[in-house]
Each structure stands twice: as C-alpha cells, then as structure tokens.
Scaffold this motif. Structure first.
Motif, PDB file in Angstrom:
ATOM      1  N   ASP A  42       0.833  -1.205   0.000  1.00 49.77           N
ATOM      2  CA  ASP A  42       0.000   0.000   0.000  1.00 49.77           C
ATOM      3  C   ASP A  42       0.869   1.257   0.000  1.00 49.77           C
ATOM      4  OD1 ASP A  42      -2.226  -1.639   0.045  1.00 49.77           O
ATOM      5  OD2 ASP A  42      -2.665  -1.309   2.181  1.00 49.77           O
ATOM      6  N   TYR A  43       2.010   1.183   0.663  1.00 49.15           N
ATOM      7  CA  TYR A  43       2.958   2.301   0.688  1.00 49.15           C
ATOM      8  C   TYR A  43       3.549   2.534  -0.703  1.00 49.15           C
ATOM      9  CZ  TYR A  43       7.010   5.145   1.833  1.00 49.15           C
ATOM     10  OH  TYR A  43       7.954   6.155   1.862  1.00 49.15           O
ATOM     11  N   GLY A  44       3.753   1.452  -1.474  1.00 48.06           N
ATOM     12  CA  GLY A  44       4.308   1.590  -2.815  1.00 48.06           C
ATOM     13  C   GLY A  44       5.363   0.563  -3.193  1.00 48.06           C
ATOM     14  N   PHE A  45       5.669  -0.367  -2.296  1.00 54.20           N
ATOM     15  CA  PHE A  45       6.647  -1.414  -2.610  1.00 54.20           C
ATOM     16  C   PHE A  45       6.080  -2.372  -3.657  1.00 54.20           C
ATOM     17  CE2 PHE A  45       8.390  -0.092   1.430  1.00 54.20           C
ATOM     18  CZ  PHE A  45       9.740  -0.364   1.338  1.00 54.20           C
ATOM     19  N   THR A  46       6.899  -2.683  -4.659  1.00 51.04           N
ATOM     20  CA  THR A  46       6.546  -3.721  -5.633  1.00 51.04           C
ATOM     21  C   THR A  46       7.550  -4.867  -5.596  1.00 51.04           C
ATOM     22  OG1 THR A  46       7.789  -2.646  -7.413  1.00 51.04           O
ATOM     23  CG2 THR A  46       5.432  -2.084  -7.204  1.00 51.04           C
ATOM     24  N   HIS A  47       8.774  -4.591  -5.137  1.00 51.69           N
ATOM     25  CA  HIS A  47       9.833  -5.592  -5.044  1.00 51.69           C
ATOM     26  C   HIS A  47      10.568  -5.419  -3.720  1.00 51.69           C
ATOM     27  CE1 HIS A  47       8.978  -5.888  -9.298  1.00 51.69           C
ATOM     28  NE2 HIS A  47       9.599  -7.045  -9.283  1.00 51.69           N
ATOM     29  N   ASP A 100       4.552 -11.753  -4.976  1.00 48.61           N
ATOM     30  CA  ASP A 100       4.207 -13.162  -5.178  1.00 48.61           C
ATOM     31  C   ASP A 100       5.391 -14.077  -4.846  1.00 48.61           C
ATOM     32  OD1 ASP A 100       1.622 -12.556  -5.960  1.00 48.61           O
ATOM     33  OD2 ASP A 100       2.069 -12.654  -8.103  1.00 48.61           O
ATOM     34  N   GLU A 101       6.595 -13.640  -5.207  1.00 44.99           N
ATOM     35  CA  GLU A 101       7.781 -14.446  -4.919  1.00 44.99           C
ATOM     36  C   GLU A 101       8.078 -14.482  -3.418  1.00 44.99           C
ATOM     37  OE1 GLU A 101      10.237 -13.921  -9.079  1.00 44.99           O
ATOM     38  OE2 GLU A 101      10.234 -12.261  -7.639  1.00 44.99           O
ATOM     39  N   VAL A 102       7.850 -13.373  -2.733  1.00 46.64           N
ATOM     40  CA  VAL A 102       8.010 -13.362  -1.269  1.00 46.64           C
ATOM     41  C   VAL A 102       7.045 -14.368  -0.652  1.00 46.64           C
ATOM     42  CG1 VAL A 102       7.638 -12.003   0.833  1.00 46.64           C
ATOM     43  CG2 VAL A 102       8.920 -11.017  -1.071  1.00 46.64           C
ATOM     44  N   SER A 103       5.813 -14.383  -1.142  1.00 46.24           N
ATOM     45  CA  SER A 103       4.812 -15.313  -0.630  1.00 46.24           C
ATOM     46  C   SER A 103       5.247 -16.769  -0.859  1.00 46.24           C
ATOM     47  CB  SER A 103       3.465 -15.044  -1.297  1.00 46.24           C
ATOM     48  OG  SER A 103       2.467 -15.838  -0.724  1.00 46.24           O
ATOM     49  N   LYS A 104       5.798 -17.069  -2.033  1.00 43.32           N
ATOM     50  CA  LYS A 104       6.294 -18.421  -2.318  1.00 43.32           C
ATOM     51  C   LYS A 104       7.430 -18.792  -1.373  1.00 43.32           C
ATOM     52  CE  LYS A 104       5.140 -18.458  -7.227  1.00 43.32           C
ATOM     53  NZ  LYS A 104       5.682 -18.459  -8.606  1.00 43.32           N
ATOM     54  N   ALA A 105       8.328 -17.844  -1.122  1.00 43.14           N
ATOM     55  CA  ALA A 105       9.449 -18.098  -0.215  1.00 43.14           C
ATOM     56  C   ALA A 105       8.942 -18.373   1.200  1.00 43.14           C
ATOM     57  CB  ALA A 105      10.420 -16.916  -0.219  1.00 43.14           C
ATOM     58  N   LEU A 106       7.966 -17.590   1.655  1.00 48.37           N
ATOM     59  CA  LEU A 106       7.417 -17.791   2.998  1.00 48.37           C
ATOM     60  C   LEU A 106       6.647 -19.106   3.087  1.00 48.37           C
ATOM     61  CD1 LEU A 106       6.297 -14.162   3.902  1.00 48.37           C
ATOM     62  CD2 LEU A 106       8.361 -15.381   4.641  1.00 48.37           C
ATOM     63  N   ASP A 107       5.957 -19.486   2.004  1.00 53.46           N
ATOM     64  CA  ASP A 107       5.280 -20.787   1.975  1.00 53.46           C
ATOM     65  C   ASP A 107       6.296 -21.916   2.143  1.00 53.46           C
ATOM     66  OD1 ASP A 107       2.821 -19.554   1.534  1.00 53.46           O
ATOM     67  OD2 ASP A 107       2.765 -20.019  -0.621  1.00 53.46           O
TER      68      ASP A 107
END
Length: 158
Positions: A42-47, A100-107
């Motif tokens: 929401d702040y603006g981070f995309t990567h 999405d990649e952060v989510s995969k890493a956390l999974d």
C-alpha cells in the motif's frame, strides 16, 4: 527487610524486562508478516530485498517502488503506520523478489517448519535467507533457491 524487598522488586523488574526483550525478538506469525507486507505494498513497494521484525513492534522493509525508487521504511507492527522513510532514485534489479515471490518463499519456509518469521533477505546472487523460529521457539535459518523456492539448507540453533 526493606532492603530485601527493594532488591526483590529490582530483580523482578529486571527479569520481566529481560523476558519482554526475549519475546520481542521471537519474530512474527505469517499472518502478521502478510499484513505488514500488504501495508508495504500500500505504501508503494513492488519488489523486496529485505524485511524483518525489530524489537517486536517495528517492521523494517527495504526494496523498490514501481518507478524504480529504492525504498527503506520502518512501520509500526500494530497499525502499519510509517515511522521512518527513505526514498532514493534507482532501478529495480532482476534479483529482487516480487510480492508473489516473497509469498512463495514464505510458503516454503513454513513447510520447512518456520512458524515465527524474524527476517527475509535476498542478495545480489539471488540467494534467499529466512530466519525465525519453529513451534518450539528453536531458532531456524533457511537458505532457499531463488528460482525454485526450494529449501536448500536448514540450520537449527539449540
């Protein structure tokens, strides 16, 4: 008697402060991390290239915005409000992680037994390192393949 009571209260206060400090460094649940990552988006981070929980009440996140700007922001864990921010011109590198990649890493980290997330870091070589704790609050450090999100190494501190 009065000296004993004072010493006892001082010991109790110090013990309580040390317990609070220990709890503050135990990381955050996946739900809390997901909530903070949403605040970062929401702040603006995309990567992203790094984030972590500091002192139990601050979420420190570094990465890039859609325009390529390098972002370094501290947020309150309680409400996602911005406590400190820094923005510099830049360009999003290929090795950074999308949401999405952060989510995969956390999974992948959860499947390897990580329940309380302390930090995630990806380096220029694309190696992902995630630190935190398992269900018994034993410290874990995971190394993960950037392309497949496969856990390559798990180190456990006893």
């Amino acid at each position: 008697m009065k000296k004993t009571l004072t010493l006892g209260l001082a010991t109790l206060t110090l013990t309580g402060a040390m317990a609070t400090t220990a709890l503050a460094d135990d990381g955050a649940t996946r739900a809390d991390i997901d909530r903070m990552l949403k605040s970062a988006q929401d702040y603006g981070f995309t990567h992203f290239d790094e984030f972590g929980v500091d002192d139990g009440d601050q979420f420190e996140v570094e990465g890039w915005g859609e325009d390529g700007s390098r972002l370094d922001v501290d947020m309150s864990m309680s409400d996602g409000s911005v406590l400190r921010e820094q923005k510099n011109q830049g360009e999003v590198p290929d090795w950074s992680l999308s949401s999405d990649e952060v989510s995969k890493a956390l999974d992948g980290a959860q499947k390897a037994g990580l329940e309380h997330i302390g930090s995630l870091d990806v380096d220029r070589m694309g190696q992902i390192e995630i630190e935190g704790y398992d269900a018994k609050f034993q410290e874990l450090e995971l190394r993960m393949n950037r392309e497949t999100f496969e856990v390559m190494d798990v180190q456990q501190d006893d």
